[in-house]
Design an enzyme around this catalytic site. Structure first.
Site, PDB file in Angstrom:
ATOM      1  CB  THR A 104      -0.867  -0.011   1.232  1.00 43.81           C
ATOM      2  OG1 THR A 104      -1.713  -1.281   1.286  1.00 43.81           O
ATOM      3  CG2 THR A 104      -2.010   1.069   1.412  1.00 43.81           C
ATOM      4  N   GLY A 116       0.662   9.399   9.881  1.00 46.10           N
ATOM      5  CA  GLY A 116       0.624   9.112   8.296  1.00 46.10           C
ATOM      6  C   GLY A 116       1.004  10.734   7.583  1.00 46.10           C
ATOM      7  N   GLY A 137     -12.613  -2.227   4.898  1.00 43.60           N
ATOM      8  CA  GLY A 137     -11.347  -2.227   4.923  1.00 43.60           C
ATOM      9  C   GLY A 137     -10.455  -1.187   5.813  1.00 43.60           C
ATOM     10  CD  GLU A 173      -4.846  -4.694   8.734  1.00 41.51           C
ATOM     11  OE1 GLU A 173      -4.833  -5.733   8.193  1.00 41.51           O
ATOM     12  OE2 GLU A 173      -4.697  -3.405   8.196  1.00 41.51           O
ATOM     13  CE  LYS A 211       0.354   5.234  13.724  1.00 43.22           C
ATOM     14  NZ  LYS A 211      -1.153   5.202  13.607  1.00 43.22           N
ATOM     15  N   GLY A 257      -3.181   5.247   4.927  1.00 45.39           N
ATOM     16  CA  GLY A 257      -3.402   5.275   3.637  1.00 45.39           C
ATOM     17  C   GLY A 257      -2.275   5.341   2.741  1.00 45.39           C
TER      18      GLY A 257
END
Lengths: 435, 435
Positions: free
Chosen positions: A13, A132, A185, A188, A203, A300
């Site tokens: 991904t 992210g 989705g 998980e 994190k 993402g």
């Protein structure tokens, strides 16, 4: 200037997103970086339908990329901690700079990796490992460099925030929303990493180190998941003016550093309480600037790629910089990290939301209030609801502020011993997130 | 490493904050920067009761700091554009790096200043010029370097946002809140710079350049203030699900760059709509990461100092870096800036809130709807309120989306010609701020 050669390992991904962003925006990236950034070698053990690598050297043996003398910067996007650790350490030993999105790797093996990088004079960048696409590592390490940071609070797991948002907005149950998130989705098949707070703990471990200049200490973080949060608690919290969020919280106190991930009530008037769905946000309170907040997609393909590529550009700019002039991996010079201890959860002071389902007997409220008062715990707000029917217990909801966790535990044990409870006490921590 | 010597010129609000933060947090700043940052010379034409400069060289002649060979980095905090320009150009000519918080200077003279800096191989840093303590310049120039930026929207004037927040939350009138803000010290005695959008226009000019790689073009920005916003419009907007904010908006389109500051309706569900009081926020929409938002105090002594000192640390790190490897002043290499034109406001497409106070006559709504329909303008939402009394006009509130400004103007002229209006039309632009 000479182009910079990038080797990407892992084309899942995030890997395919990184590959595609580097190609699509190559011209603008070169205008910014002052030189071309070329992907010259890709390591992918499997087929990679989301990236068109025609014309690029592709190796099934991912270590071939690490050993490629043409590669200046290795981008590690395979995930996991075992092979990734080996790969990154090998790249460093080969004198390559590294960019990674791997939060588990940095949280669990970062001290070892940064020491190796320091020794070899190479850079290891990891913006994509936290929140992210939000440039939060850069904001804390560089943007807030003037400040003594007091605390950092983050909504840093999108799956958990999606579930809590749906529970709040639509009054849905945890299990129902989780199943839907899995079907969509967002979550998980094994949701443990997300809903039990392990992903957020990785994190937050990184955030705490760069905020306070301490080594990475993942083993010492306190973690509590959200699977026990009920619709009723979400609704009562809202009635009292709070939202329940799965918050990562790290704070520097006089005695040590708090490091904890748990469901938390926060006042709905705070901007961070309005961060909904899969979005992430990190709020930083520090002495000069006061409160700042950073918001965006925490996961993402291309959002994470955005952070990976920004790191590649940063590393490219600093290729010829004396390592002592680069931004230190953990924000503070490696030889000046502090040994401030991580506080056990028993030594942490927070507010609490308490829900007790009490037996319908005279004097119950007085007994509970006395037990709290005896422990010097002040009740800030209280709701007592009607019974649903004559035989059901009476819900009693209370907000208390600024109580030492161990003291709260003792007081709750005394209330349990009163024999007035129909069910065990629900307690959720509370943070006002004020200055 | 050798300490870095800083000269600060101007010891007013931001100058004294910078001086004090550099002293108070000297140890942590040195742990981050890898070397000491020393204030070795201060230029202050007046007394400076908020900074204790004992032990530091102080010159009443501020140009003495610029000519001091010991000073590595000149921090310009005198404000204004005339002397500040001269001072900064002199510092550059003397081979010094410059840090400034001066938005007017950068927006109006930045092209000249950066060209001079480029020639001399020195760095001019200006994080504090936009949104005070929020590291937004760093986020856009570096954190989002992978992205093609679509648009940036900012609440970048705290005074204006305080006034609009009070109008919305408490139903107060513009003049009343402004007077209070002046008494509290939030607004200047002459509030023109803040409420007419000039301050925001300076900041937005800078944002547009670093987002899109275009030269600074302050003379081409469209600016409209908030003094004509009424309590009634704030209330109607809220009824329709919108907040009115004084928004700076810059967008890259197929034909040019939009560059405009004006009151704007934004959906209340957007995070930026919940940025209240004197706080600032900047939202960036870009192709890889999607939406990100940066929030914090946009003004004040130490919040602004936080940004100034972060710049000093950045400049110190890059002192020995080849200028071609530094982050370009306007994010893109000076020789690759684009000549994309700034669009005149007539060529901008936005949504609109329209309030018409119409005469109580049969068929008025039909006539107005026909005028809009004839111009291909669709009404998305409409409220028609009861008359206050038989003789008063009827308020008619409409939301339209995605209309070319010039087309909207033509349609409104046709409505004016219908002779159905009791007062002139109120129109406020609207942005959905979606992807």
């Amino acid at each position: 200037m000479k182009p910079v050669n990038v080797g990407i390992v892992g084309l899942g991904t995030v890997g395919s997103g990184t590959f595609n962003v580097l190609y699509r925006n190559a011209e603008d990236i070169a205008r910014r970086a002052g030189r071309e950034i070329l992907v010259t070698h890709v390591g992918a053990r499997r087929d990679h339908p989301n990236a068109d690598t025609s014309g690029v050297r592709v190796s099934r043996d991912i270590f071939a990329v690490v050993d490629d003398p043409e590669v200046d910067i290795l981008v590690e996007l395979i995930g996991g901690t075992s092979t990734a650790r080996e790969l990154v350490l090998k790249a460093i030993a080969n004198g390559k700079h590294v960019v990674t999105a791997n939060k588990a790797l940095i949280a669990e093996h970062g001290n070892e990796i940064f020491a190796a990088a320091q020794k070899e004079g190479v850079n290891v960048a990891f913006e994509a490992a936290v929140a992210g696409g939000i440039p939060i590592i850069k904001a804390i390490r560089e943007g807030l460099a003037a400040n003594r940071i007091d605390w950092v609070a983050g909504i840093i797991n999108g799956t958990g925030n999606y579930i809590l948002t749906e529970m709040g907005d639509k009054g849905r149950a945890f299990d129902e929303v989780l199943k839907e998130a899995q079907a969509l989705g967002y979550a998980e098949a094994d949701p443990t990493f997300d809903v039990e707070g392990i992903d957020a703990a990785h994190k937050l471990t990184i955030i705490a180190s760069i905020a306070f200049g301490i080594p990475l200490q993942f083993s010492k973080i306190y973690t509590e998941g959200i699977s026990h949060i009920t619709r009723a608690d979400v609704a009562y919290a809202e009635e009292l003016g709070y939202k329940i969020k799965h918050l990562g919280m790290t704070r520097q106190t006089a005695t040590g550093v708090e490091l904890r991930v748990h469901p938390t009530l926060i006042p709905e008037r705070r901007l961070i309480a309005n961060v909904n769905g899969v979005m992430n946000a990190v709020m930083v309170q520090s002495d000069a600037v006061g409160p700042t907040l950073y918001y965006g997609p925490g996961a993402g393909s291309e959002p994470t790629a955005s952070a990976v590529v920004a790191d590649v550009v940063d590393v490219a700019r600093a290729l010829t910089t004396d390592p002592n002039n680069r931004v230190p991996h953990l924000a503070f010079r490696a030889d000046s990290l502090s040994d401030t201890p991580i506080l056990p959860i028993a030594d942490v002071v927070t507010g609490f939301y308490l829900r007790m389902e009490v037996k319908d007997q005279p004097g119950v409220l007085a007994k509970i209030a006395a037990a709290l008062s005896d422990a010097d715990i002040n009740i800030e707000a209280i709701i007592q609801k009607d019974q649903l029917d004559a035989n059901s217990p009476v819900p009693l909801i209370m907000i208390v502020r600024q109580v030492l966790e161990s003291k709260m535990n003792d007081a709750l044990d005394k209330i349990r011993a009163l024999d007035v409870l129909a069910e065990d006490i629900v307690r959720i921590r509370l943070e006002t997130l004020g200055p």
